[in-house]
Scaffold this motif. Structure first.
Motif, PDB file in Angstrom:
ATOM      1  N   ALA A  54       0.826  -1.212   0.000  1.00  0.00           N
ATOM      2  CA  ALA A  54       0.000   0.000   0.000  1.00  0.00           C
ATOM      3  C   ALA A  54       0.860   1.262   0.000  1.00  0.00           C
ATOM      4  O   ALA A  54       0.459   2.289  -0.542  1.00  0.00           O
ATOM      5  CB  ALA A  54      -0.935  -0.001   1.203  1.00  0.00           C
ATOM      6  N   TRP A  55       2.053   1.194   0.605  1.00  0.00           N
ATOM      7  CA  TRP A  55       2.964   2.347   0.567  1.00  0.00           C
ATOM      8  C   TRP A  55       3.242   2.749  -0.882  1.00  0.00           C
ATOM      9  O   TRP A  55       3.202   3.928  -1.229  1.00  0.00           O
ATOM     10  CB  TRP A  55       4.296   2.014   1.205  1.00  0.00           C
ATOM     11  N   HIS A  56       3.566   1.748  -1.690  1.00  0.00           N
ATOM     12  CA  HIS A  56       3.946   2.036  -3.070  1.00  0.00           C
ATOM     13  C   HIS A  56       2.753   2.593  -3.849  1.00  0.00           C
ATOM     14  O   HIS A  56       2.896   3.551  -4.607  1.00  0.00           O
ATOM     15  CB  HIS A  56       4.475   0.772  -3.739  1.00  0.00           C
ATOM     16  N   LYS A  57       1.593   1.992  -3.622  1.00  0.00           N
ATOM     17  CA  LYS A  57       0.397   2.465  -4.322  1.00  0.00           C
ATOM     18  C   LYS A  57       0.044   3.890  -3.886  1.00  0.00           C
ATOM     19  O   LYS A  57      -0.356   4.729  -4.702  1.00  0.00           O
ATOM     20  CB  LYS A  57      -0.767   1.503  -4.079  1.00  0.00           C
ATOM     21  N   GLY A  58       0.223   4.168  -2.595  1.00  0.00           N
ATOM     22  CA  GLY A  58       0.005   5.523  -2.107  1.00  0.00           C
ATOM     23  C   GLY A  58       1.008   6.496  -2.686  1.00  0.00           C
ATOM     24  O   GLY A  58       0.675   7.642  -3.027  1.00  0.00           O
ATOM     25  N   ALA A  59       2.257   6.056  -2.819  1.00  0.00           N
ATOM     26  CA  ALA A  59       3.306   6.912  -3.391  1.00  0.00           C
ATOM     27  C   ALA A  59       3.016   7.218  -4.860  1.00  0.00           C
ATOM     28  O   ALA A  59       3.226   8.354  -5.325  1.00  0.00           O
ATOM     29  CB  ALA A  59       4.666   6.232  -3.249  1.00  0.00           C
ATOM     30  N   LEU A  60       2.527   6.218  -5.602  1.00  0.00           N
ATOM     31  CA  LEU A  60       2.176   6.444  -7.006  1.00  0.00           C
ATOM     32  C   LEU A  60       1.006   7.426  -7.120  1.00  0.00           C
ATOM     33  O   LEU A  60       0.989   8.274  -8.019  1.00  0.00           O
ATOM     34  CB  LEU A  60       1.818   5.118  -7.683  1.00  0.00           C
ATOM     35  N   LYS A  61       0.035   7.304  -6.212  1.00  0.00           N
ATOM     36  CA  LYS A  61      -1.085   8.245  -6.202  1.00  0.00           C
ATOM     37  C   LYS A  61      -0.591   9.666  -5.910  1.00  0.00           C
ATOM     38  O   LYS A  61      -1.020  10.636  -6.543  1.00  0.00           O
ATOM     39  CB  LYS A  61      -2.119   7.807  -5.159  1.00  0.00           C
ATOM     40  N   PHE A  62       0.319   9.796  -4.967  1.00  0.00           N
ATOM     41  CA  PHE A  62       0.917  11.092  -4.637  1.00  0.00           C
ATOM     42  C   PHE A  62       1.613  11.678  -5.869  1.00  0.00           C
ATOM     43  O   PHE A  62       1.421  12.857  -6.204  1.00  0.00           O
ATOM     44  CB  PHE A  62       1.910  10.929  -3.489  1.00  0.00           C
ATOM     45  N   ALA A  63       2.392  10.856  -6.566  1.00  0.00           N
ATOM     46  CA  ALA A  63       3.102  11.324  -7.761  1.00  0.00           C
ATOM     47  C   ALA A  63       2.120  11.788  -8.835  1.00  0.00           C
ATOM     48  O   ALA A  63       2.320  12.828  -9.480  1.00  0.00           O
ATOM     49  CB  ALA A  63       3.999  10.207  -8.296  1.00  0.00           C
ATOM     50  N   GLU A  64       1.062  11.013  -9.013  1.00  0.00           N
ATOM     51  CA  GLU A  64       0.030  11.359  -9.996  1.00  0.00           C
ATOM     52  C   GLU A  64      -0.614  12.714  -9.660  1.00  0.00           C
ATOM     53  O   GLU A  64      -0.811  13.574 -10.529  1.00  0.00           O
ATOM     54  CB  GLU A  64      -1.023  10.253 -10.012  1.00  0.00           C
ATOM     55  N   LEU A  65      -0.933  12.908  -8.386  1.00  0.00           N
ATOM     56  CA  LEU A  65      -1.578  14.147  -7.952  1.00  0.00           C
ATOM     57  C   LEU A  65      -0.651  15.348  -8.079  1.00  0.00           C
ATOM     58  O   LEU A  65      -1.081  16.441  -8.453  1.00  0.00           O
ATOM     59  CB  LEU A  65      -2.052  13.988  -6.502  1.00  0.00           C
ATOM     60  N   VAL A  66       0.622  15.150  -7.767  1.00  0.00           N
ATOM     61  CA  VAL A  66       1.594  16.251  -7.903  1.00  0.00           C
ATOM     62  C   VAL A  66       1.677  16.697  -9.354  1.00  0.00           C
ATOM     63  O   VAL A  66       1.661  17.901  -9.660  1.00  0.00           O
ATOM     64  CB  VAL A  66       2.984  15.831  -7.381  1.00  0.00           C
ATOM     65  N   GLU A  67       1.754  15.732 -10.264  1.00  0.00           N
ATOM     66  CA  GLU A  67       1.840  16.083 -11.686  1.00  0.00           C
ATOM     67  C   GLU A  67       0.592  16.835 -12.134  1.00  0.00           C
ATOM     68  O   GLU A  67       0.671  17.844 -12.851  1.00  0.00           O
ATOM     69  CB  GLU A  67       2.035  14.817 -12.523  1.00  0.00           C
ATOM     70  N   GLN A  68      -0.582  16.360 -11.691  1.00  0.00           N
ATOM     71  CA  GLN A  68      -1.834  17.028 -12.058  1.00  0.00           C
ATOM     72  C   GLN A  68      -1.890  18.453 -11.513  1.00  0.00           C
ATOM     73  O   GLN A  68      -2.218  19.406 -12.235  1.00  0.00           O
ATOM     74  CB  GLN A  68      -3.023  16.246 -11.503  1.00  0.00           C
ATOM     75  N   LYS A  69      -1.558  18.604 -10.241  1.00  0.00           N
ATOM     76  CA  LYS A  69      -1.721  19.891  -9.573  1.00  0.00           C
ATOM     77  C   LYS A  69      -0.682  20.928  -9.995  1.00  0.00           C
ATOM     78  O   LYS A  69      -0.877  22.128  -9.797  1.00  0.00           O
ATOM     79  CB  LYS A  69      -1.691  19.693  -8.053  1.00  0.00           C
ATOM     80  N   THR A  70       0.434  20.471 -10.566  1.00  0.00           N
ATOM     81  CA  THR A  70       1.446  21.417 -11.051  1.00  0.00           C
ATOM     82  C   THR A  70       1.407  21.550 -12.572  1.00  0.00           C
ATOM     83  O   THR A  70       2.302  22.161 -13.163  1.00  0.00           O
ATOM     84  CB  THR A  70       2.861  20.974 -10.629  1.00  0.00           C
TER      85      THR A  70
END
Length: 338
Positions: A54-70
Motif C-alpha cells: 500500500a505504501w507504493h500504491k500511495g506513493a504512485l497516487k501522490f506522484a500522480e496528484l503532484v503532476e496534475q496539480k502542477t
C-alpha cells in the motif's frame, strides 16, 4: 563594437554551460504547439516496501496528484524496494538533498529522539487512538519539531496495519519468547521492549530480513501484515502471532532543501497532493487487512491469537524509561488522548 561582441559571446557561453549543468531539471514545450517553454522538475521518492505494498500504491497516487496539480511542472519518480537505500540512507539523503521524498517511520527516532516514544510497544490502544494523536495537535507538533531539529519536512502521516510477530515456533506466552532471535529495526525503543519481553532482538536493515530468516540467522521478525505478505515472509515463517504490539505510521517526508527550491505554487500543490494521497493510502491499508490474513494463512501460516496483557505489563518499565528520557509531557499527552 569589439567589446560589445565579446560580451555577447560571453553571455551566450554562460547560458550554454548553465543548460548543460541543469542537474535534475529539464525543459519541455508548455503546450502541444510549442508556443512556450516551462521548466520540468524531476524529484525522487524512495521507500523500502515492494511494488505490491500500500505504501507504493500511495506513493504512485501522490506522484500522480503532484503532476496534475502542477500541470506537469513537477514529476515525482517512485523507487520501491530500497532502490535508493534503506531507511537511514533515505533520511540522510533527504538531509543532503540527494533524495527528495521518502516514506520512513521508526528510524526517524535516530535523527530526532522524541520520535522514540511513538515506537513503544502497546503505547497506542488501537487504530482510533493513533489517528487522534497523529491527526491532531500532537501530530502537528511532531512534524514541526522534526523540521526544526532534523531539517526534514513531514508532509503527512500515513497509517499502517498493526505490527505482528512471525516466527518458526508458536509464541503464546512471554516464556515462549525466551532466547528467540527476533529482527527489529534500528530503533532503541524496539530493542529495549523486546529485551524486556524476554526475546533476543537483533537490529537489521529490512532488505536483509528474508535471507536471514531463510538461513536461520534469526528466528523471527515483526511487521504489519502488508509487509509480511509483500516480502513473502510466509515462505520462511510458520506462525503469525496477533500481538498487535505497535499501531504505527509511516511519514511521507520531504527534503527541506528540495522544498525551498520550489515555487510557492509548487509547494502548495505538493502539500495538497500529500493530503489527498493520505486518504487514499489509509483506506487501502485497512481494506486489505482481512484479505492479507487470508493470503498468509492460505500460504500455510498458522494464525495464533494470544492474551497480550502479560506483554503489555512487561514493557511498562521501558515506557517509563523512554518517557523520562525523551519527553514525559509528550508521553502523557499521547496516553491521555481519548
Amino acid at each position: 563594437m569589439v567589446k560589445r561582441m565579446t560580451k555577447l559571446l560571453l553571455v551566450l557561453a554562460l547560458a550554454l554551460v548553465a543548460t548543460a549543468c541543469g542537474g535534475g531539471t529539464e525543459t519541455q514545450d508548455a503546450n502541444a504547439d510549442g508556443s512556450g517553454q516551462k521548466e520540468v522538475v524531476k524529484l525522487k521518492l524512495g521507500h523500502i516496501a515492494t511494488e505490491n505494498d500500500a505504501w507504493h500504491k500511495g506513493a504512485l497516487k501522490f506522484a500522480e496528484l503532484v503532476e496534475q496539480k502542477t500541470n506537469g511542472e513537477v514529476i515525482v519518480e517512485v523507487f520501491p524496494s530500497s532502490t535508493l537505500g534503506n531507511d537511514r540512507d533515505l533520511i540522510e539523503g533527504m538531509q543532503l538533498g540527494s533524495v527528495d521524498f521518502a516514506l520512513v517511520a521508526g528510524v526517524l527516532s535516530n535523527f530526532y529522539e522524541p520520535y522514540s516514544i511513538l515506537e513503544l510497544p502497546y503505547l497506542f490502544r488501537d487504530k482510533e487512538h493513533l489517528e487522534k494523536v497523529l491527526y491532531g495537535p500532537i501530530g502537528e507538533e511532531l512534524k514541526a519539531e522534526l523540521l526544526e531539529n532534523a531539517q526534514l519536512r513531514g508532509l503527512q502521516f500515513w497509517m499502517r496495519g498493526p505490527r505482528e510477530l512471525t516466527a518458526n515456533k508458536k509464541v503464546e506466552t512471554l516464556e515462549d519468547l525466551k532466547g528467540l532471535k527476533i529482527r527489529v529495526p534500528e530503533i532503541p525503543a524496539s530493542l529495549a521492549a523486546w529485551e524486556a519481553m524476554g526475546a533476543t532482538p537483533t537490529p537489521m536493515a529490512f532488505g536483509e530480513v528474508y535471507s536471514a530468516l531463510q538461513t536461520g540467522v534469526i528466528d523471527a521478525q515483526e511487521n504489519p501484515r502488508a509487509l509480511i505478505a509483500s516480502s513473502k515472509f510466509q515462505e520462511v515463517q510458520k506462525y503469525l502471532m496477533k500481538t498487535d504490539h505497535v499501531f504505527g505510521y509511516v511519514l511521507l517526508t520531504m527534503s527541506d532543501i528540495t522544498y525551498n527550491k520550489l515555487t510557492p505554487e509548487q509547494q502548495k500543490a505538493i502539500e495538497e497532493a500529500a493530503k489527498e494521497a493520505t486518504d487514499y493510502e489509509n483506506q487501502l491499508v485497512f481494506e486489505l487487512e482481512d484479505q492479507l490474513l487470508e493470503e498468509l494463512t492460505n500460504a500455510g501460516m498458522e494464525f495464533v491469537e494470544l492474551d497480550v496483557a502479560p506483554f503489555v505489563e512487561a514493557v511498562q518499565p521501558v515506557h517509563q524509561e523512554f518517557a523520562a528520557k525523551y519527553g514525559q509531557e509528550l508521553y502523557d499527552k499521547i496516553v491521555n488522548t481519548k
